[in-house]
Design a protein around this motif. Structure first.
Motif, short mmCIF file in Angstrom:
data_model
loop_
_atom_site.label_atom_id
_atom_site.label_comp_id
_atom_site.label_asym_id
_atom_site.label_seq_id
_atom_site.Cartn_x
_atom_site.Cartn_y
_atom_site.Cartn_z
N TYR A 1 0.83 -1.22 0.23
CA TYR A 1 0.14 -0.27 0.18
C TYR A 1 0.74 0.70 -0.25
N ASP B 1 -6.87 2.82 -1.87
CA ASP B 1 -6.37 2.22 -0.95
C ASP B 1 -5.26 2.46 -0.11
N THR C 1 -5.01 -1.67 9.26
CA THR C 1 -6.61 -1.46 8.46
C THR C 1 -5.98 -0.49 6.87
N ASN C 2 -6.08 -1.50 6.11
CA ASN C 2 -6.77 -0.71 5.32
C ASN C 2 -8.13 -0.01 4.83
N ASN C 3 -7.87 1.65 4.17
CA ASN C 3 -9.22 2.64 4.12
C ASN C 3 -9.90 2.33 2.71
N LYS C 4 -10.17 2.51 2.50
CA LYS C 4 -10.46 2.70 0.97
C LYS C 4 -11.42 4.23 1.09
N THR C 5 -11.08 5.25 -0.51
CA THR C 5 -11.19 6.30 -0.26
C THR C 5 -11.40 6.51 -2.35
N ALA D 1 -3.68 2.77 13.31
CA ALA D 1 -5.14 1.95 14.10
C ALA D 1 -4.88 0.60 14.43
N ASP E 1 -3.12 1.76 7.05
CA ASP E 1 -3.01 3.15 8.02
C ASP E 1 -2.78 2.04 9.74
#
Length: 223
Positions: free
Chosen positions: A145, A187, A197-201, A193, A190
């Protein structure tokens, strides 16, 4: 009588000069072919706007008006085969691990021929997809990532100048403006956290660009 002969000689000399100039000008005119195929050379100096591409032009002539239909297909791929072991606590963009771009465009142009020079203008419809993965963070020791995906579509008005080295070989340069719609997805990992985790925007927006004075510098073969 001498005066008439002098006038006749002057007229014949002037006519011969005009014929010689006309012959010379005609010898500089390039033969027009139906097709030409080419490629952008800017990638050789890492200044390309579009990925390495193949360009095809279908030249037309109707009622002494010159035009052409045009098509471009390009792609670029890069892969880092030996990625670094990046600490997952690192939050910024690292080295690009994978990069992939696919580009296509179709358009029409109108042409004005001046011996070896040609002025042309028109517009392209284009579609571009880009995918990038960076080595910033590793999730479960396998997934890298951040990841970026961008789908861009729009219209690109252009103006260009072409010089014929030979009837079958030409060099051309084009300036473009892009009016595009972008659909982006990101993607992001983070590491701060708990648990990480991985965040999607996503982001969707219009974009207008006039800063492309040298969009392509192209060599073409005409047949």
């Amino acid at each position: 009588m001498r005066k008439k002969m002098w006038m006749l000689g002057l007229l014949l000399g002037f006519s011969w000069q005009l014929l010689a100039q006309e012959k010379e000008e005609n010898s500089r005119e390039v033969e027009r072919y139906t097709w030409d195929i080419g490629t952008d050379l800017l990638f050789l100096i890492n200044k390309n706007v579009v990925p390495p591409s193949v360009f095809i032009r279908w030249n037309r002539e109707k009622d002494n008006k010159l035009s052409a239909y045009r098509f471009r297909l390009g792609a670029d791929f890069a892969q880092h085969l030996n990625p670094y072991k990046i600490d997952t606590s690192w939050a910024g963009n690292g080295i690009k691990k994978t990069g992939f771009t696919l580009f296509s465009s179709v358009g029409k142009e109108w042409q004005k021929q001046f011996n070896q020079f040609q002025l042309f203008y028109g517009a392209d419809l284009f579609l571009q997809y880009s995918y990038e993965v960076y080595e910033t963070a590793i999730l479960f020791g396998e997934d890298f990532y951040p990841r970026y995906r961008n789908l861009t579509t729009g219209i690109s008005p252009f103006v260009g100048m072409k010089f014929f080295i030979h009837s079958r070989i030409s060099l051309s340069a084009e300036a473009h403006a892009n009016i595009a719609y972008n659909s982006m997805a990101m993607d992001l990992f983070d590491a701060a956290a708990n648990p990480p985790t991985n965040n999607k925007t996503t982001a969707n927006f219009f974009q207008v660009r006039f800063n492309q004075p040298l969009y392509v510098f192209q060599i073409s073969y005409h047949f």
